[in-house]
Scaffold this active site. Structure first.
Site, PDB file in Angstrom:
ATOM      1  CB  CYS A 263      48.244  38.806  38.219  1.00 29.69           C
ATOM      2  SG  CYS A 263      48.726  38.246  36.589  1.00 29.69           S
ATOM      3  CB  CYS A 269      45.037  37.352  37.449  1.00 31.40           C
ATOM      4  SG  CYS A 269      45.813  35.738  37.556  1.00 31.40           S
TER       5      CYS A 269
END
Lengths: 277, 363, 256
Positions: A263, A269
């Site tokens: 991410c 994330c």
């Protein structure tokens, strides 16, 4: 540093910038000229965003700063520190906790909410700049709504590549009025601008322009009926949190061509990974 | 985890520590005193003041020291500091006719009232490295040299000198400049918009990057917007700065500063009904910065093509939008260097596109 | 029938010098007016006043527009004027570089006006561009090439296609064949004549070339020193010129 005023700028300057911001909010997508000041970081490194943040910030704010989606890239660290020192405000990496988010090149994956302000750093505010270098002419084109040339560029893309080859700083039309540059965010993020509940402010320091989107404003990416806008992303999922919907960075893992995707939004994330754990 | 994602904070701290270490250099050498920079690298200080738009020799010296001698970085420090200073008011226009000149030359006349005063100039030096300086030795002046210099310096700065342009202007040989009390715009307080009037153009040029101004002015001399300049007068010296104090109702001198002023006398315009007349270009800069002041005057004159009814030959120096938008080295260096910042999100989206297009082309 | 353009009293000075003085004429739908004269006669000044590139010192230019009815072009706001220029008016420059975007493909050049008036279907725009390239005899496979790769004659034909794609009511042309080889000129004139007839275009053509007006124009104005010295049906004026200056013009062509 404690000798400086709250958030560095003097109150006169802040008032001048706030007036520009109010005008920008009142005329969504219109580029308001403002007398940008020299800041202690270079032009092109977020001085526009920093001035907008400095003029908007109040002591109760909780600030988040990201660059490329990440909270700990060097420039994000540098700007966050600047406000920690000059304004003494609380900072965070978590989108839901932040009241003000300054960003370069990304819109967080976590949806923004009413009452939040997001400040974009803008290098070139003029979406027509690379089609027409003259400011005097582009201002006229905006005032007359002459956006045919913008579509010529998209036409040329399709004629040459079979598709629109603009992948970031993808132009969008605001409430069927002005065409704006959403700043160099990937086009994947463009839909997040549309009808966002947050106040979105755009600051270009070197070019001396401020523009804005009030909450719930329509922002439509330019396209053709038979070549509709496509907010594409890399195919794959995040190697850390497994997200299939977030914008991914490609990370080279070794010198044999190995790579993985993670991410770009580090906060998103991290919180997904924690939630999963 | 991989390094690029974490560790930004620590990396910045270490980079700053290293920078401080490098700035100091070898600890075996004496620390550089800002007074030494101010007194011995004065021309660097002047450039930093001129382009930083802040007249303070000590701060300029400090900025140069802190910037390890990188003048654009020093100018940047001064500009950022300037942002934080409250504005108390506006001084009265300085009167350069009343300047006490260190140097005053005219290239258009063999002599002028008050004489050609060379002052402290490199102009007629032979550019030979002086190895005495390398050995840290300064050959002291002989007594008679010292006496003569002291006498010269005293006489040169005693009286204001008539301006060459006034002498020409009295016979209407030189086009008069429009006068008026209208306050000029202020590009440090208002965004620069086009078309910009002459006052704004001059402001922008006065703090423009010396290298940019020099090269563009040079391009006019090589034919890209040629305007046949003569140095009507170049003067460097000290002027008083005064300010009207509303409570007092009169002006008070609040300080003095060294400035450089250049007036060029250029190609005449004229027609059957309008007698020929010389026109002028104007340059004024903080400190002793004559290369910059001359370049400024040439550019000012080139940018006046429209009001003087000249042709736009498409030369870069005639294009106000081009010149003014690119003259500021703080804007330029910031934007140029910002490409060092990570751009991997944008690059990623380009990468995807190129891969897809190549895949489609391969099918 | 109402005139499409009623020009009255157009005057433009350059300081003390007269560009054109007190010019009046009517142009009817489907009619082509030629304006001839030597360089410095004021014909280009007049054309630029009519086309909105220059502001005259006096006069009126009434245009019968599809969108707004009869309006004085000099009273329009810049916005109205630009909208008219995109749809109902067209300007073919002598130098194709002034009328084309040299960095944009032929298809993009033709498509720009369509996109400027709000067309947003790539396939349709491309189809119309192709059909126009065919009409001006540019091979379909050159649609993605840039004008800089075209010959002079082809560039000029592309400029014509770019201008006519929105079916303007009135076309201004400034020496449309100037700067081209004689053989290329003839072909371009043929093409222009065909398009004018087919589309029922009204046009004002400025030229110093009497062959161009003979072929294209129904009526002509002969200009000298900023004044109209003679006007009338093209054939009549050229076959039986009355004013000495017109006689000189005609005679000099015959000698050549």
């Amino acid at each position: 540093m404690s000798d400086y005023n709250f958030a560095y700028l003097d109150e006169q300057t802040k008032r001048m910038i706030r007036r520009a911001l109010l005008k920008a909010i009142a005329v969504p997508g219109y580029q308001v000229p403002f007398a940008s000041r020299e800041m202690p970081m270079p032009y092109g490194w977020g001085t526009g965003g920093v001035q907008v943040t400095a003029s908007t910030l109040v002591p109760e704010d909780v600030l988040k700063v990201i660059d490329q989606g990440a909270d700990d890239t060097t420039n994000a660290v540098s700007i966050r520190r600047f406000f920690e020192v000059t304004a003494g405000v609380e900072t965070t990496t978590e989108v839901p906790v932040a009241t003000l988010i300054q960003t370069r090149h990304r819109v967080p994956e976590t949806p923004l909410t009413e009452g939040q302000i997001i400040v974009y750093q803008v290098p070139i505010p003029e979406p027509l700049r690379f089609l027409e270098p003259r400011e005097t002419e582009t201002r006229k084109m905006h005032s007359l709504g002459e956006y045919g040339l913008m579509h010529v560029k998209l036409y040329e893309d399709i004629a040459r590549h079979g598709e629109i080859a603009t992948t970031y700083a993808y132009p969008a039309r605001v409430s069927s009025g002005y065409v704006m540059d959403p700043s160099p965010i990937p086009k994947f993020d463009n839909p997040k601008l549309d009808h966002s509940p947050a106040i979105q402010l755009f600051g270009a320091g070197r070019e001396q322009r401020i523009y804005a989107l009030p909450p719930w404003t329509s922002v439509q990416s330019l396209d053709f009926e038979d070549h509709p806008f496509d907010p594409s992303r890399a195919d794959g999922e995040c190697a850390l949190c497994g997200s299939k919907d977030s914008y991914l960075d490609e990370v080279i893992t070794d010198d044999a061509g190995g790579r993985m995707f993670i991410c770009s939004d580090t906060d998103y994330c991290a919180r997904r990974s924690e939630g999963a754990a | 985890m991989y390094v690029a994602v974490k560790g930004g904070e620590k990396a910045i701290d270490e980079a700053h520590a290293w920078l401080a270490h490098e700035r100091r250099g070898d600890p075996a050498t004496p620390v550089l005193d800002t007074a030494q920079i101010r007194e011995q690298l004065t021309l660097s200080c002047y450039r930093v003041m001129a382009e930083g738009s802040l007249y303070d020799l000590d701060l300029a010296a400090l900025a140069i020291k802190q910037a390890r001698g990188d003048l654009i970085e020093a100018i940047f420090l001064i500009r950022a500091y300037r942002t934080t200073l409250p504005r108390f008011g506006v001084s009265a226009p300085i009167d350069t006719s009343a300047m006490l000149c260190l140097r005053r030359i005219s290239a258009t006349f063999k002599d002028a009232p008050g004489g050609q005063l060379l002052g402290p100039t490199f102009d007629y030096t032979h550019r030979l490295l002086d190895f005495t300086l390398l050995a840290n030795g300064e050959a002291p002046l002989k007594r008679d040299e010292r006496d003569s210099l002291a006498k010269g310096m005293a006489s040169q700065s005693a009286e204001p000198l008539a301006r060459v342009s006034d002498i020409l202007g009295n016979d209407a040989l030189l086009q008069a400049e429009p006068t008026g009390d209208e306050a000029p715009g202020d590009l440090t307080r208002e965004p620069l918009e086009f078309p910009a009037d002459r006052a704004l153009r001059l402001q922008s040029l006065s703090r423009a990057d010396e290298g940019f101004a020099l090269s563009l002015a040079y391009s006019t001399q090589r034919g890209y917007g040629r305007n046949h300049p003569f140095i009507g007068e170049l003067r460097v010296g000290v002027v008083e700065v005064s300010m009207e104090i509303p409570e007092l109702g009169f002006s008070v001198v609040i300080g003095e500063m060294t400035v450089t002023e250049c007036e060029t006398v250029n190609q005449f315009v004229g027609s059957r009904k309008q007698p020929a007349q010389f026109t002028r270009g104007y340059g004024l800069t903080f400190g002793h910065t004559e290369r910059k002041a001359i370049a400024m005057a040439l550019l000012d004159r080139a940018l006046r093509w429209e009001e003087l009814g000249e042709d736009n030959v498409g030369a870069p120096a005639q294009d106000a939008e081009f010149v003014l938008s690119h003259a500021d080295n703080i804007q330029a260096t910031g934007f140029l260097e910002h490409i060092k910042l990570p751009h991997y999100v944008d690059f990623q989206s380009e990468l995807e596109l190129v891969r897809r297009l190549r895949a489609e082309a391969g099918q | 029938m109402n005139p499409i353009l009623e020009v009255s009293g157009i005057t433009r000075r350059y300081g003390d010098r007269i560009g054109c003085a007190d010019i009046s004429f009517d142009l009817y739908p489907g009619e082509v007016m030629g304006i001839v004269g030597e360089s410095g006669s004021g014909k280009s000044t007049l054309l630029n006043c009519l086309a909105g590139e220059l502001i005259p010192d006096a006069g009126r230019i009434l245009f019968d527009s599809r969108a707004e009815g009869v309006c004085d072009l000099l009273d329009l706001s810049e916005m109205q004027r630009r909208v008219l220029s995109r749809i109902e008016l067209a300007f073919v420059h002598q130098n194709p570089r002034d009328g084309l975007r040299m960095g944009v493909s032929a298809g993009g050049n033709v498509g720009e006006r369509l996109m400027g008036v709000g067309q947003r279907h790539y396939g349709n725009i491309r189809e119309q561009a192709l059909s126009w390239l065919e009409r001006v005899e540019i091979p379909a496979d050159r649609i993605d090439d840039r004008p800089s790769q075209f010959s002079g004659g082809m560039q000029q034909r592309l400029q014509i296609a770019r201008n006519l794609v929105t079916s303007p009511r009135l076309v201004f042309m400034d020496e449309p064949t100037g700067g081209l080889d004689v053989s290329v000129q003839a072909r371009l004139l043929d093409l222009l004549r065909g398009l004018v007839r087919e589309m029922g275009l009204s046009a004002i053509v400025v030229t110093h070339d009497l062959a161009v007006v003979r072929l294209l124009a129904d009526r002509i104005l002969v200009m000298k020193s900023g004044q109209v010295v003679e006007s009338g049906l093209t054939d009549q004026v050229l076959d039986d010129p009355h004013h000495p200056y017109t006689q000189l013009l005609v005679a000099s062509v015959l000698q050549a």
